[in-house]
Motif scaffolding. Structure first.
Motif, short mmCIF file in Angstrom:
data_model
loop_
_atom_site.label_atom_id
_atom_site.label_comp_id
_atom_site.label_asym_id
_atom_site.label_seq_id
_atom_site.Cartn_x
_atom_site.Cartn_y
_atom_site.Cartn_z
N ALA A 49 8.86 6.90 9.69
CA ALA A 49 10.03 6.36 9.01
C ALA A 49 11.29 7.06 9.49
O ALA A 49 11.33 8.28 9.68
CB ALA A 49 9.89 6.53 7.50
N LEU A 50 12.35 6.27 9.68
CA LEU A 50 13.63 6.80 10.11
C LEU A 50 14.45 7.32 8.95
O LEU A 50 15.22 8.26 9.10
CB LEU A 50 14.39 5.72 10.88
N ASP A 51 14.32 6.69 7.80
CA ASP A 51 14.94 7.18 6.57
C ASP A 51 14.33 6.44 5.39
O ASP A 51 13.60 5.45 5.56
CB ASP A 51 16.46 7.03 6.58
N MET A 52 14.60 6.95 4.20
CA MET A 52 14.10 6.31 2.98
C MET A 52 15.10 6.51 1.86
O MET A 52 15.91 7.43 1.89
CB MET A 52 12.74 6.89 2.58
N THR A 53 15.04 5.61 0.87
CA THR A 53 15.90 5.71 -0.31
C THR A 53 15.07 5.40 -1.55
O THR A 53 14.37 4.39 -1.60
CB THR A 53 17.08 4.72 -0.25
N LEU A 54 15.14 6.28 -2.52
CA LEU A 54 14.53 6.03 -3.83
C LEU A 54 15.59 5.42 -4.73
O LEU A 54 16.67 5.99 -4.92
CB LEU A 54 14.02 7.34 -4.44
N LEU A 55 15.29 4.23 -5.27
CA LEU A 55 16.20 3.55 -6.19
C LEU A 55 15.53 3.46 -7.55
O LEU A 55 14.43 2.92 -7.68
CB LEU A 55 16.53 2.14 -5.68
N LEU A 56 16.19 3.98 -8.57
CA LEU A 56 15.66 3.96 -9.93
C LEU A 56 16.43 2.94 -10.77
O LEU A 56 17.67 2.87 -10.71
CB LEU A 56 15.77 5.34 -10.58
N VAL A 57 15.69 2.14 -11.55
CA VAL A 57 16.34 1.12 -12.37
C VAL A 57 17.01 1.78 -13.57
O VAL A 57 16.48 2.74 -14.15
CB VAL A 57 15.31 0.05 -12.82
N ASP A 58 18.17 1.28 -13.93
CA ASP A 58 18.91 1.88 -15.05
C ASP A 58 18.33 1.38 -16.38
O ASP A 58 17.48 0.50 -16.42
CB ASP A 58 20.40 1.57 -14.93
N TYR A 59 18.80 1.96 -17.47
CA TYR A 59 18.27 1.66 -18.79
C TYR A 59 18.47 0.19 -19.18
O TYR A 59 17.68 -0.37 -19.92
CB TYR A 59 18.90 2.57 -19.84
N GLY A 60 19.54 -0.41 -18.69
CA GLY A 60 19.82 -1.80 -19.02
C GLY A 60 19.12 -2.80 -18.13
O GLY A 60 19.32 -4.01 -18.28
N LEU A 61 18.31 -2.33 -17.17
CA LEU A 61 17.58 -3.18 -16.22
C LEU A 61 18.53 -4.09 -15.43
O LEU A 61 18.18 -5.20 -15.06
CB LEU A 61 16.54 -4.06 -16.94
N SER A 62 19.74 -3.59 -15.18
CA SER A 62 20.72 -4.41 -14.48
C SER A 62 20.92 -3.99 -13.02
O SER A 62 21.16 -4.84 -12.17
CB SER A 62 22.07 -4.38 -15.20
N VAL A 63 20.81 -2.68 -12.74
CA VAL A 63 21.04 -2.20 -11.38
C VAL A 63 19.96 -1.21 -10.98
O VAL A 63 19.30 -0.59 -11.83
CB VAL A 63 22.42 -1.54 -11.22
N LEU A 64 19.83 -1.07 -9.66
CA LEU A 64 18.98 -0.03 -9.06
C LEU A 64 19.90 1.04 -8.49
O LEU A 64 20.79 0.74 -7.71
CB LEU A 64 18.10 -0.62 -7.96
N GLN A 65 19.67 2.28 -8.89
CA GLN A 65 20.55 3.37 -8.50
C GLN A 65 19.93 4.19 -7.37
O GLN A 65 18.89 4.83 -7.57
CB GLN A 65 20.85 4.27 -9.69
N PRO A 66 20.54 4.20 -6.16
CA PRO A 66 19.99 5.00 -5.06
C PRO A 66 20.15 6.49 -5.35
O PRO A 66 21.26 6.98 -5.57
CB PRO A 66 20.84 4.58 -3.86
N VAL A 67 19.04 7.20 -5.39
CA VAL A 67 19.08 8.63 -5.69
C VAL A 67 19.51 9.39 -4.44
O VAL A 67 18.91 9.25 -3.38
CB VAL A 67 17.70 9.12 -6.17
#
Length: 399
Positions: A36-54
């Motif tokens: 893999a060249l890179d990776m991003t962990l995205l966590l869903v917010d409490y409102g289930l509206s957006v994914l937040q890249p950590v």
């Protein structure tokens, strides 16, 4: 004779990583084992509206939609999505991160060339699941991942309520549960809870009266009392009785909690129920949506030593059950129009083929649209359960 030491599995190395170093460890392992060249962990917010890249915990990058785009599609469909990038030398693989039916987010991995072959994608899915388990476990020891999920600060009442929840989903061969709460960052008195064993599932939806801290404290006591009784091996009606006594002892009837208790027999589909208040239950069977009419009994804690009785009904493979709190079915729009069964049935019909998680979210989204303007003034909880049942011959296996 020298023997090579076995190479530790990715899961073992993730387990050995300090909680704050999971993202860095995952990136190193993906580079070593998948190129893999890179990776991003995205966590869903409490409102289930957006994914937040950590990024550098607890900080996050620019959020992306949890419903649109390649990452959002992977999250809502719960299937991997391979994105063809502007760089023909790479591909971007978006993998849902889900732990026992609880959707946490998405892992996006950039691989070289045509590296996203089916076998590699399958292995990446396993890696994403392993990472999800470690992120969930790390929540016992660090606040970092909980902080990264937030688009803004939670109220104190909401903080207490989210810590009380078992998750927002649960999946087994026999059933799939998806649930949602709003207003996600200011929830107070609504709660859902479940517990599964070899042969039974117990599911409760509780609506504590009032708002803010008072509602959260009331609901916390009700849920704690129900769990205490359930873990003592007590039957459903007696669970309600003991919780009723706990609330009345504390509040003297001035505050009470409405609760629906359900206990599913995984072999037969028989459901034992205690309807202690306002949560309503609907069943979708084929194209038909019907209200499951239960004998209404008193809310928990309203009077001293209330006796509760169980009722039973049946679910069949393919049925969908939807439980809604009073914040859904009693909410009115700005011009006074009740949300009502008509709108609810339309939403349930339109979401029949979607995952239970998305159906629950869609009901709340429809409610918010109905209210308009300022958003929800009361708590709203929706729990959606798809019943599959057990195939013949698998009963009482203790799986």
């Amino acid at each position: 004779m020298n023997t090579a030491e076995p190479v530790p599995s990715a899961e073992a190395l993730l387990r050995a990583a300090p909680p704050h170093a999971l993202v860095a460890t995952a990136g190193r392992l993906l580079a070593e084992r998948f190129g893999a060249l890179d990776m991003t962990l995205l966590l869903v917010d409490y409102g289930l509206s957006v994914l937040q890249p950590v990024t550098h915990l607890p900080h996050t990058g620019e959020p992306v939609s949890a419903h649109d785009g390649p990452a959002g599609t992977a999250f809502t469909s719960q299937n991997p999505v391979v994105e063809i990038t502007a760089d023909p030398a790479t591909q971007l693989v978006h993998l849902p991160i889900t732990v026992r039916g609880d959707r946490l987010g998405v892992l996006s991995v950039r691989v070289p060339g045509s590296g996203a072959d089916p076998g590699t994608v399958l292995r990446l899915c396993d890696f994403a699941t392993g990472l999800g388990h470690e992120v969930a476990t790390a929540g016992r020891d660090t606040d970092l991942y909980l902080q990264a999920r937030r688009t803004r600060r939670l109220t104190l009442a909401a903080e207490m309520q989210w810590q009380l929840l078992p998750g927002r989903g649960c999946a087994r061969d026999e059933y799939v549960i998806g649930a949602h709460l709003e207003p996600a960052y200011a929830i107070g008195g609504d709660n859902f809870d479940w517990s599964t064993s070899a042969d039974h599932l117990t599911l409760t939806v509780t609506d504590g009266m009032g708002q803010g801290i008072e509602a959260s404290l009331l609901t916390g006591l009700a849920v704690g009392a129900l769990r205490n009784a359930r873990r003592a091996g007590i039957g459903l009606a007696d669970q309600a009785c003991l919780a009723d006594q706990a609330l009345y002892s504390q509040y003297g009837g001035k505050s009470y909690a409405s609760t629906l208790l359900l206990r599913f027999d995984l072999d037969t589909g028989t459901v034992h129920a205690v309807d202690a208040g306002s949560p309503q239950l609907y069943r979708q069977r084929g194209t038909t949506v019907e209200r499951v009419e239960l004998e209404a009994q008193l809310p928990l804690g309203m009077f001293e030593e209330t006796n509760y009785e169980e009722q039973t009904f049946q679910v069949e493979p393919g049925d969908r059950l939807v439980v809604i709190s009073s914040g859904v079915h009693r909410t009115r729009s700005a011009d006074g129009e009740l949300f009502g069964e008509t709108v609810l049935r339309q939403i349930l019909g339109a979401t029949r083929q979607t995952q239970p998680h998305e159906a629950a979210r869609s009901v709340v989204a429809g409610l918010i649209e109905h209210v308009g303007g300022e958003g929800l003034l009361a708590d709203a909880a929706v729990v959606c359960l798809d019943w599959r049942g057990r195939p013949a011959g698998e009963a009482r296996t203790g799986r």
